[in-house]
Design a protein around this motif. Structure first.
Motif, short mmCIF file in Angstrom:
data_model
loop_
_atom_site.label_atom_id
_atom_site.label_comp_id
_atom_site.label_asym_id
_atom_site.label_seq_id
_atom_site.Cartn_x
_atom_site.Cartn_y
_atom_site.Cartn_z
N ASN A 192 88.36 -51.91 -36.88
CA ASN A 192 87.86 -53.27 -36.65
C ASN A 192 88.94 -54.21 -36.14
N ARG A 193 89.76 -53.71 -35.20
CA ARG A 193 90.85 -54.52 -34.67
C ARG A 193 90.59 -54.99 -33.24
N LEU A 194 89.35 -54.83 -32.78
CA LEU A 194 88.97 -55.32 -31.46
C LEU A 194 87.81 -56.29 -31.61
N ASP A 198 83.40 -63.91 -25.39
CA ASP A 198 83.16 -64.34 -24.00
C ASP A 198 83.29 -63.18 -23.02
N ASN A 199 82.72 -62.05 -23.41
CA ASN A 199 82.71 -60.84 -22.59
C ASN A 199 84.10 -60.25 -22.36
N LYS A 200 85.05 -60.63 -23.18
CA LYS A 200 86.40 -60.06 -23.11
C LYS A 200 86.77 -59.47 -24.47
N ILE A 201 87.54 -58.39 -24.41
CA ILE A 201 87.97 -57.73 -25.64
C ILE A 201 89.34 -58.26 -26.04
N ILE A 202 89.44 -58.73 -27.29
CA ILE A 202 90.69 -59.26 -27.82
C ILE A 202 91.15 -58.38 -28.96
N GLN A 203 92.42 -57.98 -28.93
CA GLN A 203 92.98 -57.18 -30.03
C GLN A 203 93.44 -58.10 -31.14
N ILE A 204 93.00 -57.81 -32.38
CA ILE A 204 93.33 -58.68 -33.51
C ILE A 204 94.12 -57.91 -34.55
#
Length: 204
Positions: A192-194, A198-204
């Protein structure tokens, strides 16, 4: 913990790299794995079952009117593969999923493509890159949406294109990187790190 379904049509080399990473503990957060093929003679089925002890299944077109994807959904759900608890990986799966299927498993289906999307979508991406004369291509892991290779991008890896490259030599070099980033993308998803924003993938 997530359940994982891997859909294949052939040798399943990306499938094998994923299963190896799960077995070694490199990918954690995966509870159960199911490998499904639309071709009964796909070599990847034997690799999954004999080398890794993974449950496999074959889904073929139905002669009684039920669509292929309807049969696929039944088989997935029979094995506890639902939108809320699972990830579906396409690994050389040579069928286009229906919009209805994608909607049911929205943002839970990932695919690997042998180009730096959005360049060279569809079939024969390596050939397209050689014809275009680009100096760099690569591979992309992306979420599957209703389009062809148009979903939000998770990870990409660049691969140089050499003057002497053939389709086979370029494909082989890209495949090495495919194995690496597909495992990395699944590892991030399973933990669950992605985040999709807004239609973009962010790494968390």
């Amino acid at each position: 913990m997530k359940n994982l379904a891997i859909l294949i049509s052939g040798r399943g080399s990306n499938m094998k790299s994923i299963l190896r990473a799960i077995k070694s503990g490199e990918i954690d957060g995966i509870k159960n794995v199911l490998v499904i093929s639309n071709r009964p003679n796909a070599p990847g089925l034997e690799i999954a079952s004999k080398e890794f002890g993974i449950k496999t299944s074959i889904v073929l077109p139905d002669e009684n009117g039920q669509t292929f994807d309807e049969k696929l959904i039944v088989e997935l759900q029979r094995n506890d593969i639902f939108e809320h608890n699972s990830i579906i990986c396409l690994a050389g799966y040579m069928r286009i999923l229906s919009p209805e299927f994608v909607k049911i498993y929205k943002n839970k289906i990932i695919n690997i493509h042998p180009s730096l999307l959005p360049s060279f979508k569809g079939l024969n991406a390596q050939k397209q890159a050689l014809i275009a004369g680009v100096k760099v291509t690569g591979c992309t892991v992306h979420l599957v949406d209703d389009g062809i290779d148009t979903g939000p991008i998770l990870l990409q890896k660049c691969v140089p294109v050499y003057d002497a490259d053939t389709i086979d030599s370029l494909s082989a070099r890209i495949l090495v990187e495919e194995h690496e980033i597909y495992v990395k993308a699944l590892k991030l998803l399973a933990s669950n790190r992605l985040l999709l924003k807004d239609n973009k993938i962010i790494q968390i």
